[in-house]
Design an enzyme around this catalytic site. Structure first.
Site, PDB file in Angstrom:
ATOM      1  N   LYS A   1      22.463  47.963  34.880  1.00 42.16           N
ATOM      2  CA  LYS A   1      22.439  46.609  35.456  1.00 42.16           C
ATOM      3  C   LYS A   1      21.014  46.042  35.415  1.00 42.16           C
ATOM      4  CE  LYS A   1      26.455  47.583  38.380  1.00 42.16           C
ATOM      5  NZ  LYS A   1      26.988  47.988  39.692  1.00 42.16           N
TER       6      LYS A   1
ATOM      7  N   GLN B   1      25.084  49.518  45.692  1.00 42.86           N
ATOM      8  CA  GLN B   1      25.913  50.357  44.820  1.00 42.86           C
ATOM      9  C   GLN B   1      26.764  51.316  45.658  1.00 42.86           C
ATOM     10  OE1 GLN B   1      26.160  49.935  41.528  1.00 42.86           O
ATOM     11  NE2 GLN B   1      27.567  51.630  41.220  1.00 42.86           N
TER      12      GLN B   1
ATOM     13  N   ASP C   1      28.667  40.883  44.162  1.00 40.31           N
ATOM     14  CA  ASP C   1      29.722  41.870  43.914  1.00 40.31           C
ATOM     15  C   ASP C   1      31.085  41.365  44.389  1.00 40.31           C
ATOM     16  OD1 ASP C   1      29.423  44.294  42.603  1.00 40.31           O
ATOM     17  OD2 ASP C   1      28.333  45.229  44.265  1.00 40.31           O
TER      18      ASP C   1
HETATM   19  N1  GUN Z   1      30.626  51.344  42.263  1.00 43.81           N
HETATM   20  C1  GUN Z   1      31.557  51.307  41.287  1.00 43.81           C
HETATM   21  N2  GUN Z   1      31.737  50.041  40.838  1.00 43.81           N
HETATM   22  C2  GUN Z   1      30.889  49.268  41.553  1.00 43.81           C
HETATM   23  C3  GUN Z   1      30.617  47.870  41.554  1.00 43.81           C
HETATM   24  O1  GUN Z   1      31.179  47.076  40.812  1.00 43.81           O
HETATM   25  N3  GUN Z   1      29.674  47.460  42.438  1.00 43.81           N
HETATM   26  C4  GUN Z   1      29.040  48.311  43.284  1.00 43.81           C
HETATM   27  N4  GUN Z   1      28.147  47.805  44.124  1.00 43.81           N
HETATM   28  N5  GUN Z   1      29.282  49.605  43.317  1.00 43.81           N
HETATM   29  C5  GUN Z   1      30.197  50.081  42.453  1.00 43.81           C
END
Ligand code: GUN
Length: 291
Positions: free
Chosen positions: A52, A96, A119
């Protein structure tokens, strides 16, 4: 059979965003800024967050990675979230998941300012999504909808079977596919671990969206000829490669592909789309902030 190429589509979207950022900067605006909070050192999470942050650099965004010890207390993490909510330089941020067991994830996600919740995990944003109001849609379901849109996959009046009811994928995509939208407008069944005769149900599906995390769960005999198959599984399976693992989806791709009308590969399908949609959401948060 058409392969829904998430890698190419994700690159297209990133290039589109990069162009927009370039033009904004030329006109004297600052860059959009995404922050990511990671707690602990789970290998998969570190990889995702690293991707990311790298994607931000590539398209001209600013990014901030906040790495915290997994011994951090819930209160300390809530303080960090509060700092990010109040930091004018940050347009959007993510925490995350998964978080360590001693931290209540819901409590953390609910503390994120919905206007910075790129998110789309905050109940306000999830609710707005369900009502088809302007919002931030979570990266994975958003990525699936964008793939269906860009490949003009017919969904109206179709029977969609979603396998798995997670808060991040199964639940939101089951709502999105039933909205009066294009893509969408389908009749949705949400299947899960307590669903009876799941093979028979999948066999009736025009569109299968599998978000289970069980390798090779969807087999050729469960799939109707001409079905659309979206594989959201990303299970790490040990192998002899340099990395020591490979990424495997929920679908027996080799045998299912030639029965399907459209199919996503793993890797290179839904996975790469998630980052593109996170960046899309961040650009949206930024534009709202500067306007
Ligand atoms: N863990 C797995 N997928 C995601 C996501 O799309 N966002 C976040 N913050 N954590 C994750």
């Amino acid at each position: 059979m058409v392969v829904l190429d998430g890698k190419k589509t994700s690159n297209d979207i990133k290039n589109e965003i990069a162009e927009e950022v370039k033009s904004l900067k030329k006109n004297g605006y600052r860059a959009p800024h995404l922050a990511a909070v990671i707690v602990g050192n789970d290998g998969a999470s570190l990889t995702y967050v690293g991707s990311k942050v790298r994607a931000c650099e590539r398209i001209g965004f600013e990014s901030t990675l906040i790495s915290l010890e997994d011994s951090i207390s819930e209160t300390e993490l809530l303080d960090k979230v509060n700092d990010l909510n109040n930091d004018d330089k940050i347009d959007g941020y993510i925490v995350q998941l998964p978080l360590p067991k001693h931290i209540d994830s819901q409590k953390i996600l609910m503390a994120v300012d919905p206007s910075k919740d790129v998110d789309g995990f905050h109940p306000t944003n999830f609710g707005r999504m369900a009502l088809n109001l302007p919002t931030y849609i979570s990266a994975t379901p958003h990525g699936i909808m964008e793939l269906l849109k860009r490949y003009d996959v017919p969904t109206e009046g179709k029977h969609t079977v979603v396998i798995g009811r997670s808060d991040i994928v199964g639940k939101p995509i089951s709502i999105l596919m039933g909205l009066k939208t294009k893509p969408g407008n389908s009749t949705v069944t949400l299947a899960h671990s307590r669903t009876k005769n799941i093979s028979d149900l999948i066999q009736e599906a025009d569109i299968i969206i599998s978000a289970l995390g069980v390798p090779n769960f969807v087999k050729a005999e469960m799939v109707k000829d001409g079905a659309v198959v979206i594989d959201v599984g990303i299970t790490r399976v040990k192998d002899d490669s340099e990395k020591g693992y490979k990424i495997v989806g929920d679908v027996d791709y080799e045998n299912v592909a030639n029965k399907s009308s459209f199919i996503t590969p793993v890797p290179g399908g839904v996975g790469p789309m998630t980052i593109a949609m996170l960046l899309t959401n961040t650009l949206k948060a930024y534009l709202q902030r500067i306007n």
